[in-house]
Design an enzyme around this catalytic site. Structure first.
Site, mmCIF file in Angstrom:
data_model
loop_
_atom_site.group_PDB
_atom_site.id
_atom_site.type_symbol
_atom_site.label_atom_id
_atom_site.label_comp_id
_atom_site.label_asym_id
_atom_site.label_seq_id
_atom_site.Cartn_x
_atom_site.Cartn_y
_atom_site.Cartn_z
ATOM 1 C CG ASP A 161 -2.257 0.479 1.071
ATOM 2 O OD1 ASP A 161 -2.386 1.623 0.626
ATOM 3 O OD2 ASP A 161 -3.197 -0.273 1.369
ATOM 4 C CG ASP A 206 -4.824 5.672 1.141
ATOM 5 O OD1 ASP A 206 -5.652 4.774 1.362
ATOM 6 O OD2 ASP A 206 -4.829 6.771 1.729
HETATM 7 C C1 NOJ Z 1 -8.425 4.868 2.169
HETATM 8 C C2 NOJ Z 1 -8.054 3.709 3.022
HETATM 9 O O1 NOJ Z 1 -8.490 2.518 2.421
HETATM 10 C C3 NOJ Z 1 -8.696 3.945 4.375
HETATM 11 O O2 NOJ Z 1 -8.621 2.818 5.205
HETATM 12 C C4 NOJ Z 1 -8.027 5.144 4.985
HETATM 13 O O3 NOJ Z 1 -8.650 5.459 6.218
HETATM 14 C C5 NOJ Z 1 -8.099 6.352 4.065
HETATM 15 N N1 NOJ Z 1 -7.809 6.034 2.699
HETATM 16 C C6 NOJ Z 1 -7.142 7.430 4.497
HETATM 17 O O4 NOJ Z 1 -5.833 7.050 4.179
#
Ligand code: NOJ
Ligand code: CA
Length: 532
Positions: free
Chosen positions: A97, A200
């Site tokens: 990630d 992300d």
């Molecule tokens: C998306 C991620 O999948 C989620 O879990 C996270 O809280 C937010 N982005 C912020 O990074």
């Protein structure tokens, strides 16, 4: 098929919840390595691991304080090297990630940035003066509670932007030094052998240069997520996001055979633009099976819309669940879970399976004093918390389900029914969700129709979704009954006398008499035919 990721089945691992090996109730990298044989057995071909970097864990790892190391909770860089090597030995790819939009407020860059207005890293984040009459610079809201996206910093007399928690200040990607450092962080992992990244909130990285106010959302009502009071017109999917995508892609392309997957919640017309001219994301995540109503006409419409919208050369992908969405089996009901898995694995394109969905794991109700997720803590009672879908993997019937030792409390409670719903038990049961998923994956992996065949809808029944997948040498017909009652349906002439190859149901499965299929409620079936 040209690239591995086109034929991949991605398995998402939420590292805190997969396998604990040092008895602290939190999953770790050694645990993932130990379970790779399971992933391999299941038939997945790549793992995506949610963030494992050093982090104060305000947002469970999505608040990174060092992009080029491993959080001690999860292990060491050495453990990651072992994991990568062990995965590769088994022919599994490893996707990490990458969290580019914001860092932790404890990241040394931010500590410097907030130290003074003159600091060399001041401009690494997004600092603004108060609005002319005082107060935040604009009306943007932050996720997880819907308060202002601007946090006042007393010491330096300015606000900084955070689209998520105040502990997650947004980076200023218009600063070339930020670009340079962040792209180098990608290279750090690519050099270590990772096969790609899931990126992300890639579509929120570039902000409006003028920081214009967002308009009110016309359909917002009290009781809905307070964050959604405003449309996100100026705080996501800005035109420059495509430039950002191309920066990342250029880095991936410095290496051979890597993949970039974008986390993008956008309508299909906008989503597909994130393929670029094959110079942006290889796979902009397609979440529309999560976002669409679960019935045959709605799913048929979304599949067709997506198939039509895909630009030349773009490879499709599908997702049923992830760590931000309530468990699939809870959303659509346990009886539809297998049907959903069959849909996911027979549509055209790369599927991503969320850990535990293959055994039909459901949301777990979290007692108030065990709630961890800020999404719930900051906006309680609206069903926005993500703990329920992040509970420990259910491996066997022993205390703590084999996730952690019996005398250790797991970081989130286990499902009450784990003694019935677990890997060990379902492996033994020919009629289990796991056995079904396993057979379906095995069938998919040796079916050219499913791997690379085209897609064509057949029929427009109100309760049945049926489609054909056809390659040069094989044809597959899939029929899925979204309804609860059995239905009879005339098979297309091409299918002729083909044998039914697979059903979601072992007992009481469909019958075919005189070219008519009688399919059970919640049943999905697949026919295969070799073409001369
Ligand atoms: C998306 C991620 O999948 C989620 O879990 C996270 O809280 C937010 N982005 C912020 O990074
Ligand atoms: Ca551990």
């Amino acid at each position: 098929m040209k690239y591995w990721w086109q034929q991949a089945i991605v398995y998402q691992i939420y590292p805190r919840s997969f396998q604990d090996t040092n008895a602290d109730g939190i999953g770790d990298l050694i645990g993932i390595t130990q379970r790779l044989d399971y992933v391999k057995w299941l038939g997945a071909t790549a793992i995506w691991i949610s963030p494992i970097y050093p982090s104060p864990m305000a947002d469970f790892g999505y608040d990174v304080s060092d992009y080029t190391d491993i959080h001690p909770l999860f292990g060491t860089l050495g453990d990651m090297d072992v994991l990568i090597a062990a995965a590769h030995e088994r022919g599994l790819k490893v996707i990490l990630d990458f969290v580019p939009s914001h860092t932790s407020n404890q990241h040394p860059w931010f500590l410097e940035s907030r130290a003074s207005r003159e600091n060399a890293r001041r401009d690494w984040y997004i600092w603004r003066d108060p609005a002319p009459g005082g107060g935040p610079p604009n009306n943007w809201l932050s996720h997880f509670g819907g308060d202002s996206a601007w946090e006042w910093d007393e010491q330096t007399g300015q606000y900084y932007l955070h689209l998520f928690l105040a502990e997650q200040p947004d980076l200023n990607w218009r600063n070339p030094e930020v670009q340079h450092e962040m792209l180098n962080a990608m290279r750090f992992w690519l050099d270590r052998g990772v096969d790609g990244f899931r990126v992300d909130v890639s579509y929120k990285v570039m902000k409006d240069t003028e920081f214009r106010d967002n308009p009110r959302a016309a359909n917002w009502r009290p009781g809905m997520d307070p964050f959604l009071r405003l449309e996100l017109k100026y705080s996501e999917n800005m035109p420059e996001t495509h430039q950002f995508n191309r920066w990342l892609r250029a880095v991936a392309d410095e290496y051979s055979d890597r993949v970039l997957i974008g986390e993008i919640y956008l309508p299909i017309v906008d989503l597909v633009k994130h393929y670029g001219r094959q110079d942006e994301f290889h796979l902009p995540f397609n979440f529309h099976l999560i976002l669409t109503e679960w019935n045959a006409p709605a799913v048929r419409a979304i599949v067709e819309e997506y198939e039509e919208a895909l630009p030349e050369g773009a490879w499709p992908n599908w997702v049923l669940g992830n760590h931000d969405q309530h468990r699939f089996a809870t959303r659509v009901g346990a009886k539809q879970a297998r049907l959903g898995m069959m849909l996911l694995l027979t549509l055209r394109g790369t599927p991503t399976i969320y850990y535990g969905d293959e055994i039909g794991m459901q949301d777990v109700e979290i007692p108030l004093d065990k709630i961890q997720d800020p999404a719930e803590l900051n906006a309680p009672g609206l069903g926005l918390g993500r703990d329920p879908e992040r509970t420990p993997m259910q491996w066997d019937s022993s205390p703590n389900a084999g996730f952690c030792p019996p005398d250790v409390e797991p970081w989130l409670p286990l499902a009450e029914n784990y003694e019935q719903v677990n890997v060990a038990r379902q492996k033994e049961e020919p009629d289990s969700m796991l056995s079904f998923t396993h057979s379906l994956i095995a069938l998919r992996q040796q079916s050219s129709a499913l791997i690379e065949g085209n897609y064509r809808t057949v029929g427009d029944d109100e309760h049945l979704l049926s489609y054909m997948r056809e390659s040069d040498d094989e044809r597959a017909l899939i029929v899925l009954n979204f309804g609860a009652v059995p239905r009879t349906w005339t098979l297309p002439a091409e299918i002729g006398e083909s044998e039914l190859s697979l059903s979601t149901h072992i007992k009481e499965r469909s019958t075919v008499i005189d070219g008519k299929l009688t399919i059970g409620g919640h049943e999905g079936v697949l026919f295969r035919q070799k073409l001369a």
